[in-house]
Scaffold this motif. Sequence first.
Motif, PDB file in Angstrom:
ATOM      1  N   GLY A 166       0.812  -1.213   0.000  1.00 21.74           N
ATOM      2  CA  GLY A 166       0.000   0.000   0.000  1.00 21.74           C
ATOM      3  C   GLY A 166       0.843   1.259   0.000  1.00 21.74           C
ATOM      4  O   GLY A 166       0.498   2.250  -0.658  1.00 21.74           O
ATOM      5  N   ARG A 167       1.955   1.220   0.726  1.00 22.06           N
ATOM      6  CA  ARG A 167       2.826   2.399   0.752  1.00 22.06           C
ATOM      7  C   ARG A 167       3.415   2.673  -0.628  1.00 22.06           C
ATOM      8  O   ARG A 167       3.479   3.830  -1.075  1.00 22.06           O
ATOM      9  CB  ARG A 167       3.948   2.182   1.775  1.00 22.06           C
ATOM     10  N   LEU A 168       3.837   1.627  -1.321  1.00 22.67           N
ATOM     11  CA  LEU A 168       4.408   1.817  -2.656  1.00 22.67           C
ATOM     12  C   LEU A 168       3.363   2.349  -3.638  1.00 22.67           C
ATOM     13  O   LEU A 168       3.686   3.120  -4.545  1.00 22.67           O
ATOM     14  CB  LEU A 168       4.984   0.497  -3.175  1.00 22.67           C
ATOM     15  N   ARG A 169       2.116   1.949  -3.446  1.00 25.50           N
ATOM     16  CA  ARG A 169       1.067   2.372  -4.380  1.00 25.50           C
ATOM     17  C   ARG A 169       0.560   3.784  -4.101  1.00 25.50           C
ATOM     18  O   ARG A 169       0.221   4.519  -5.027  1.00 25.50           O
ATOM     19  CB  ARG A 169      -0.111   1.397  -4.303  1.00 25.50           C
ATOM     20  N   HIS A 170       0.485   4.151  -2.828  1.00 26.36           N
ATOM     21  CA  HIS A 170      -0.243   5.367  -2.476  1.00 26.36           C
ATOM     22  C   HIS A 170       0.630   6.508  -1.952  1.00 26.36           C
ATOM     23  O   HIS A 170       0.143   7.643  -1.890  1.00 26.36           O
ATOM     24  CB  HIS A 170      -1.307   5.037  -1.421  1.00 26.36           C
ATOM     25  N   GLN A 171       1.854   6.240  -1.557  1.00 28.73           N
ATOM     26  CA  GLN A 171       2.705   7.328  -1.066  1.00 28.73           C
ATOM     27  C   GLN A 171       3.449   7.953  -2.245  1.00 28.73           C
ATOM     28  O   GLN A 171       4.226   7.275  -2.925  1.00 28.73           O
ATOM     29  CB  GLN A 171       3.704   6.802  -0.035  1.00 28.73           C
ATOM     30  N   PRO A 172       3.233   9.233  -2.511  1.00 25.37           N
ATOM     31  CA  PRO A 172       3.808   9.851  -3.719  1.00 25.37           C
ATOM     32  C   PRO A 172       5.329   9.746  -3.806  1.00 25.37           C
ATOM     33  O   PRO A 172       5.877   9.601  -4.898  1.00 25.37           O
ATOM     34  CB  PRO A 172       3.352  11.316  -3.614  1.00 25.37           C
ATOM     35  N   ASN A 173       6.011   9.836  -2.673  1.00 33.97           N
ATOM     36  CA  ASN A 173       7.477   9.798  -2.708  1.00 33.97           C
ATOM     37  C   ASN A 173       8.025   8.472  -2.187  1.00 33.97           C
ATOM     38  O   ASN A 173       9.140   8.410  -1.667  1.00 33.97           O
ATOM     39  CB  ASN A 173       8.060  10.948  -1.887  1.00 33.97           C
ATOM     40  N   ALA A 174       7.243   7.399  -2.325  1.00 34.08           N
ATOM     41  CA  ALA A 174       7.691   6.098  -1.827  1.00 34.08           C
ATOM     42  C   ALA A 174       8.904   5.589  -2.593  1.00 34.08           C
ATOM     43  O   ALA A 174       9.750   4.881  -2.045  1.00 34.08           O
ATOM     44  CB  ALA A 174       6.550   5.080  -1.919  1.00 34.08           C
ATOM     45  N   ILE A 175       9.000   5.945  -3.869  1.00 33.16           N
ATOM     46  CA  ILE A 175      10.101   5.475  -4.720  1.00 33.16           C
ATOM     47  C   ILE A 175      10.821   6.686  -5.297  1.00 33.16           C
ATOM     48  O   ILE A 175      10.198   7.582  -5.869  1.00 33.16           O
ATOM     49  CB  ILE A 175       9.569   4.578  -5.850  1.00 33.16           C
ATOM     50  N   ASP A 180      15.725   2.500  -7.143  1.00 32.32           N
ATOM     51  CA  ASP A 180      15.175   2.390  -5.792  1.00 32.32           C
ATOM     52  C   ASP A 180      13.897   1.560  -5.802  1.00 32.32           C
ATOM     53  O   ASP A 180      13.661   0.747  -4.900  1.00 32.32           O
ATOM     54  CB  ASP A 180      14.898   3.784  -5.230  1.00 32.32           C
ATOM     55  N   GLY A 181      13.058   1.746  -6.829  1.00 27.74           N
ATOM     56  CA  GLY A 181      11.827   0.970  -6.928  1.00 27.74           C
ATOM     57  C   GLY A 181      12.101  -0.518  -7.064  1.00 27.74           C
ATOM     58  O   GLY A 181      11.455  -1.347  -6.408  1.00 27.74           O
ATOM     59  N   LEU A 182      13.059  -0.873  -7.916  1.00 32.57           N
ATOM     60  CA  LEU A 182      13.416  -2.285  -8.082  1.00 32.57           C
ATOM     61  C   LEU A 182      13.966  -2.869  -6.784  1.00 32.57           C
ATOM     62  O   LEU A 182      13.649  -4.007  -6.410  1.00 32.57           O
ATOM     63  CB  LEU A 182      14.446  -2.430  -9.209  1.00 32.57           C
ATOM     64  N   TYR A 183      14.766  -2.084  -6.083  1.00 33.88           N
ATOM     65  CA  TYR A 183      15.356  -2.552  -4.826  1.00 33.88           C
ATOM     66  C   TYR A 183      14.264  -2.813  -3.788  1.00 33.88           C
ATOM     67  O   TYR A 183      14.253  -3.862  -3.131  1.00 33.88           O
ATOM     68  CB  TYR A 183      16.350  -1.514  -4.312  1.00 33.88           C
ATOM     69  N   MET A 185      10.979  -3.308  -4.223  1.00 34.17           N
ATOM     70  CA  MET A 185      10.064  -4.388  -4.602  1.00 34.17           C
ATOM     71  C   MET A 185      10.738  -5.751  -4.478  1.00 34.17           C
ATOM     72  O   MET A 185      10.103  -6.736  -4.080  1.00 34.17           O
ATOM     73  CB  MET A 185       9.549  -4.156  -6.020  1.00 34.17           C
ATOM     74  N   ALA A 186      12.029  -5.813  -4.791  1.00 29.97           N
ATOM     75  CA  ALA A 186      12.754  -7.074  -4.637  1.00 29.97           C
ATOM     76  C   ALA A 186      12.856  -7.461  -3.163  1.00 29.97           C
ATOM     77  O   ALA A 186      12.656  -8.627  -2.797  1.00 29.97           O
ATOM     78  CB  ALA A 186      14.148  -6.954  -5.255  1.00 29.97           C
ATOM     79  N   ALA A 187      13.158  -6.476  -2.315  1.00 36.53           N
ATOM     80  CA  ALA A 187      13.260  -6.754  -0.881  1.00 36.53           C
ATOM     81  C   ALA A 187      11.918  -7.219  -0.319  1.00 36.53           C
ATOM     82  O   ALA A 187      11.854  -8.156   0.497  1.00 36.53           O
ATOM     83  CB  ALA A 187      13.738  -5.501  -0.144  1.00 36.53           C
ATOM     84  N   LEU A 188      10.831  -6.595  -0.773  1.00 33.63           N
ATOM     85  CA  LEU A 188       9.505  -6.977  -0.298  1.00 33.63           C
ATOM     86  C   LEU A 188       9.137  -8.378  -0.777  1.00 33.63           C
ATOM     87  O   LEU A 188       8.577  -9.184  -0.017  1.00 33.63           O
ATOM     88  CB  LEU A 188       8.472  -5.956  -0.780  1.00 33.63           C
ATOM     89  N   ALA A 189       9.461  -8.688  -2.026  1.00 39.77           N
ATOM     90  CA  ALA A 189       9.167 -10.023  -2.554  1.00 39.77           C
ATOM     91  C   ALA A 189       9.947 -11.096  -1.801  1.00 39.77           C
ATOM     92  O   ALA A 189       9.411 -12.169  -1.478  1.00 39.77           O
ATOM     93  CB  ALA A 189       9.496 -10.075  -4.047  1.00 39.77           C
ATOM     94  N   ILE A 190      11.203 -10.815  -1.502  1.00 42.15           N
ATOM     95  CA  ILE A 190      12.020 -11.781  -0.753  1.00 42.15           C
ATOM     96  C   ILE A 190      11.466 -11.974   0.653  1.00 42.15           C
ATOM     97  O   ILE A 190      11.386 -13.100   1.166  1.00 42.15           O
ATOM     98  CB  ILE A 190      13.486 -11.308  -0.708  1.00 42.15           C
ATOM     99  N   MET A 191      11.065 -10.877   1.288  1.00 39.16           N
ATOM    100  CA  MET A 191      10.537 -10.979   2.645  1.00 39.16           C
ATOM    101  C   MET A 191       9.246 -11.790   2.669  1.00 39.16           C
ATOM    102  O   MET A 191       9.021 -12.597   3.580  1.00 39.16           O
ATOM    103  CB  MET A 191      10.292  -9.578   3.215  1.00 39.16           C
ATOM    104  N   LYS A 192       8.396 -11.604   1.667  1.00 36.06           N
ATOM    105  CA  LYS A 192       7.164 -12.391   1.605  1.00 36.06           C
ATOM    106  C   LYS A 192       7.478 -13.872   1.420  1.00 36.06           C
ATOM    107  O   LYS A 192       6.789 -14.742   1.971  1.00 36.06           O
ATOM    108  CB  LYS A 192       6.279 -11.891   0.462  1.00 36.06           C
ATOM    109  N   SER A 193       8.513 -14.163   0.650  1.00 39.42           N
ATOM    110  CA  SER A 193       8.875 -15.558   0.399  1.00 39.42           C
ATOM    111  C   SER A 193       9.482 -16.222   1.629  1.00 39.42           C
ATOM    112  O   SER A 193       9.282 -17.419   1.860  1.00 39.42           O
ATOM    113  CB  SER A 193       9.868 -15.641  -0.769  1.00 39.42           C
TER     114      SER A 193
END
Length: 289
Positions: A166-175, A180-183, A185-193
């Motif tokens: 939600g933060r990546l989708r809705h916070q204007p300066n999240a990325i 930085d966006g790839l980093y 999203m990759a960290a989030l995907a790894i954490m979910k796994s």
Amino acid sequence: MIRFPLPYQVGEAFRPGNADEKLRCEAGAYVWLQENCPALRIPFLYGFGLSTGQRFTALENLPLASRCLGYLLRRLPKWLGYSWLSRYVRHQGPDEVLGGLRTGYLLLDNLIFRIDDDGSLTLQNRPLSLEIQDLENEEIPVDMPRDFTYSTVDSYVADILAFHDGRLRHQPNAIMDDEDGLYQMAALAIMKSLSSQFFRLDLRRGPLVFCLADLHQSNIFVDDNWNIKCLVDLEWACSRPIEMVHPPYWLTSQSVDDINLDQYTELHKEFMDAFQEEERTLDLKDSPP
């Protein structure tokens, strides 16, 4: 002492009711600790009020007849197996709340349980944490209904990780940029796994334990011999998976990124030794003669 929630810091405009939710949960933490951990000294909660004008006061503040009736009514639901009433009862007062200030408050001694409208202490609120209301204060939707509770660790962890989506989708300066966006999203995907690797399989259905999520040095009062005498500021207390209860990171008074491992290891051992000794003392007190 009187405490107010700050509506502009808890996302009240984005999600009305957040300030009252915070008050109910904080009051619930005080009530639960007063009832279940009487040896733990905490500030005494004299009463509290909500932005709706509802007010609650401790039974001790009522006239004698009302106090006796209140004690009786408080015991009956518990005997019958229902949600037991707390020692705080609805209190009638003028319509104006603190001279027209439309916000709730807590009245405390100077030294995600919640209280319902009838004064009952119930476990029927989402595990309210600082992260949740920080996100909602930034107008970032949190897909965790206010009256939702968890019975498994997996579902709770999945919802926490979803906060970052939600933060990546809705916070204007999240990325900041593509890299930085790839980093992130990759960290989030790894954490979910890998999230399941951080929690024991045999504890996935509990116990979920009541913990003080905002416990730090300034909230602990000690005597001249460093014996803990009182805990203050119980906001953000909630029930969480037992793996989320861990020794404090601030033992060396260093930030997380700057912790000296050798210093922390030494103090961590001292902390755990003292903790285990306290547990043994409590076990001896609870053991039958």
